[in-house]
Design a protein around this motif. Structure first.
Motif, short mmCIF file in Angstrom:
data_model
loop_
_atom_site.label_atom_id
_atom_site.label_comp_id
_atom_site.label_asym_id
_atom_site.label_seq_id
_atom_site.Cartn_x
_atom_site.Cartn_y
_atom_site.Cartn_z
N ASP A 73 10.44 12.46 3.66
CA ASP A 73 11.58 12.99 2.90
C ASP A 73 12.84 13.05 3.75
OD1 ASP A 73 10.73 15.02 4.58
OD2 ASP A 73 10.60 16.54 3.01
N ARG A 74 12.70 12.96 5.08
CA ARG A 74 13.87 12.97 5.97
C ARG A 74 14.67 11.68 5.88
NH1 ARG A 74 11.93 14.09 11.78
NH2 ARG A 74 14.17 14.00 12.16
N CYS A 75 14.07 10.64 5.32
CA CYS A 75 14.84 9.40 5.12
C CYS A 75 14.80 8.95 3.66
CB CYS A 75 14.38 8.29 6.06
SG CYS A 75 12.63 8.01 6.19
N GLY A 76 14.58 9.92 2.76
CA GLY A 76 14.78 9.66 1.35
C GLY A 76 13.56 9.49 0.47
N TYR A 77 12.36 9.42 1.07
CA TYR A 77 11.16 9.20 0.26
C TYR A 77 10.60 10.53 -0.24
CZ TYR A 77 11.27 4.61 2.46
OH TYR A 77 11.66 3.36 2.89
N GLN A 78 10.09 10.51 -1.46
CA GLN A 78 9.45 11.68 -2.05
C GLN A 78 8.05 11.32 -2.50
OE1 GLN A 78 10.97 14.65 -1.97
NE2 GLN A 78 12.81 13.70 -1.09
N GLY A 79 7.12 12.22 -2.28
CA GLY A 79 5.77 12.05 -2.81
C GLY A 79 4.82 11.24 -1.97
N LEU A 80 5.16 10.92 -0.72
CA LEU A 80 4.26 10.13 0.12
C LEU A 80 3.01 10.94 0.49
CD1 LEU A 80 6.71 8.39 2.63
CD2 LEU A 80 5.94 7.59 0.38
N ASP A 81 1.88 10.25 0.54
CA ASP A 81 0.63 10.90 0.92
C ASP A 81 -0.36 9.81 1.33
OD1 ASP A 81 -1.05 13.02 1.40
OD2 ASP A 81 -1.47 13.46 -0.70
N HIS A 82 -1.12 10.08 2.39
CA HIS A 82 -2.13 9.14 2.87
C HIS A 82 -1.51 7.75 3.03
CE1 HIS A 82 -4.10 12.06 0.00
NE2 HIS A 82 -4.52 12.47 1.18
N THR A 83 -0.61 7.65 4.01
CA THR A 83 0.25 6.47 4.15
C THR A 83 -0.11 5.63 5.36
OG1 THR A 83 2.03 7.73 3.10
CG2 THR A 83 2.66 5.71 4.24
N ILE A 84 -0.12 4.34 5.18
CA ILE A 84 -0.35 3.37 6.26
C ILE A 84 0.87 2.47 6.35
CG2 ILE A 84 -1.71 1.37 6.99
CD1 ILE A 84 -3.16 3.97 7.49
N TYR A 85 1.36 2.25 7.57
CA TYR A 85 2.55 1.44 7.79
C TYR A 85 2.18 0.04 8.26
CZ TYR A 85 4.25 6.26 8.46
OH TYR A 85 4.51 7.60 8.35
N PHE A 86 2.88 -0.94 7.73
CA PHE A 86 2.84 -2.31 8.22
C PHE A 86 4.23 -2.62 8.79
CE2 PHE A 86 0.11 -1.76 4.56
CZ PHE A 86 -1.13 -2.19 5.02
N ALA A 87 4.37 -3.73 9.47
CA ALA A 87 5.66 -4.01 10.11
C ALA A 87 6.81 -4.04 9.12
CB ALA A 87 5.58 -5.33 10.89
N HIS A 88 6.56 -4.51 7.90
CA HIS A 88 7.65 -4.66 6.93
C HIS A 88 7.27 -4.15 5.54
CE1 HIS A 88 9.72 -6.69 10.10
NE2 HIS A 88 8.70 -7.53 10.23
N ARG A 146 7.06 -15.51 12.61
CA ARG A 146 6.53 -14.70 11.50
C ARG A 146 6.42 -13.22 11.85
NH1 ARG A 146 1.11 -14.55 8.74
NH2 ARG A 146 1.57 -14.41 6.50
N HIS A 147 7.00 -12.39 11.02
CA HIS A 147 6.98 -10.93 11.11
C HIS A 147 7.78 -10.37 12.28
CE1 HIS A 147 4.12 -11.17 7.93
NE2 HIS A 147 3.11 -11.53 8.67
N MET A 148 8.31 -11.21 13.17
CA MET A 148 9.10 -10.73 14.30
C MET A 148 10.59 -10.79 13.94
SD MET A 148 7.35 -9.78 16.94
CE MET A 148 5.72 -9.87 17.67
N VAL A 149 11.26 -9.65 14.01
CA VAL A 149 12.68 -9.61 13.68
C VAL A 149 13.45 -10.36 14.76
CG1 VAL A 149 14.65 -8.14 13.13
CG2 VAL A 149 12.32 -7.36 12.61
N PRO A 150 14.25 -11.36 14.43
CA PRO A 150 14.98 -12.13 15.45
C PRO A 150 16.11 -11.30 16.04
CG PRO A 150 15.63 -12.84 13.25
CD PRO A 150 14.50 -11.88 13.06
N LEU A 193 5.34 -4.89 18.22
CA LEU A 193 4.87 -5.62 17.05
C LEU A 193 6.02 -5.95 16.09
CD1 LEU A 193 1.47 -3.84 16.27
CD2 LEU A 193 1.90 -5.93 17.59
N PHE A 194 7.24 -5.56 16.45
CA PHE A 194 8.43 -5.87 15.65
C PHE A 194 9.30 -6.95 16.27
CE2 PHE A 194 7.28 -1.54 14.55
CZ PHE A 194 7.37 -1.53 13.17
N VAL A 195 9.37 -6.97 17.60
CA VAL A 195 10.26 -7.91 18.30
C VAL A 195 9.54 -8.55 19.47
CG1 VAL A 195 12.39 -6.72 17.63
CG2 VAL A 195 11.22 -6.05 19.74
N ASN A 196 9.85 -9.81 19.74
CA ASN A 196 9.24 -10.49 20.87
C ASN A 196 9.99 -10.16 22.16
OD1 ASN A 196 11.55 -12.11 20.94
ND2 ASN A 196 10.57 -13.84 19.91
N GLN A 197 9.51 -10.73 23.26
CA GLN A 197 10.08 -10.38 24.56
C GLN A 197 11.55 -10.77 24.67
OE1 GLN A 197 7.60 -11.09 28.00
NE2 GLN A 197 9.35 -11.74 29.23
N GLU A 198 11.90 -11.95 24.17
CA GLU A 198 13.30 -12.38 24.24
C GLU A 198 14.22 -11.41 23.51
OE1 GLU A 198 16.14 -16.16 22.90
OE2 GLU A 198 14.01 -16.14 22.40
#
Length: 222
Positions: A73-88, A146-150, A193-198
């Motif tokens: 709720d600190r960034c706008g979401y309401q009602g979250l419960d039992h949550t799993i995050y993926f990169a995107h 893939r999945h890495m933010v440039p 897991l979001f950005v590569n070394q470069e």
């Protein structure tokens, strides 16, 4: 210990599977379907993670003085419960129909680099009495890796986020202190897991240039 992305991704998968698939709330004859759905989500939206970089569109920062790395709720979401995050994306499994989550996502301000949407999934995650809701971040630009933010996205988004605090800051934080906020979790010293070394090293150079300019105040010494 050195950061190993494959091991971090596998650990995340196993944790997500325990929560979403192997829980007593999922009937044994439904677990194959749930397992396949979890793999599909990872393929589509990236590995399971523990927290997002503060500049990621999935965690809009309402108060730059109190950075948020988890959807709540600190960034706008309401009602979250039992949550799993993926990169995107992330999946939340509230009891009921999940309307609060969908409505809160629809009420969010649009992001210039991505579109955030929410939808119900017909998947037996967590418990038969819950409704899995997928909140996804669809970036407007394709990623070369893939999945890495440039770095052409990660660096300016980081700058934009950090610049919000320059006139209120009293000290410049060290890179080691800021890594969990800027690289996401899990992370190593030079990638995540979001950005590569470069990209991570480009972010570090730019961040340290900002700190060394004195715009945040003197470097924190403790």
């Amino acid at each position: 210990m050195a950061f190993r992305a494959d091991e971090a991704a596998q650990d995340g998968y196993e944790r997500a599977r325990r929560i979403l698939v192997l829980t007593p709330g999922v009937e044994a004859d439904q677990r194959e379907k749930a397992d396949g759905a979890l793999q599909d989500l990872i393929d589509a939206h990236g590995p399971v993670v523990r927290g997002y970089p503060t500049w990621h569109p999935l965690v809009p920062q309402e108060n730059p003085q109190m950075p948020v790395t988890d959807p709540s709720d600190r960034c706008g979401y309401q009602g979250l419960d039992h949550t799993i995050y993926f990169a995107h994306a992330f999946v939340s499994c509230p009891y009921g129909d999940g309307s609060k989550i969908i409505e809160s996502v629809e009420a969010m301000e649009p992001h210039p680099c991505a579109t955030i949407t929410a939808e119900r999934l017909d998947v037996p995650f967590y418990n038969s009495g819950t409704t899995p809701i997928l909140v996804r971040c669809d970036w407007h630009e394709a990623f070369p890796e893939r999945h890495m933010v440039p770095k052409k996205l990660a660096v300016p988004l980081m700058i934009q986020q950090e610049m919000r605090m320059w006139h209120r800051a009293e000290v410049g934080e060290r890179w080691d202190t800021m890594r969990p906020y800027l690289l996401g979790d899990p992370h190593g010293s030079r990638s995540s897991l979001f950005v590569n070394q470069e990209t991570a090293m480009a972010m570090k150079r730019v961040y340290m240039a900002m700190v060394e300019s004195g715009m945040f105040g003197p470097l924190r010494m403790d």
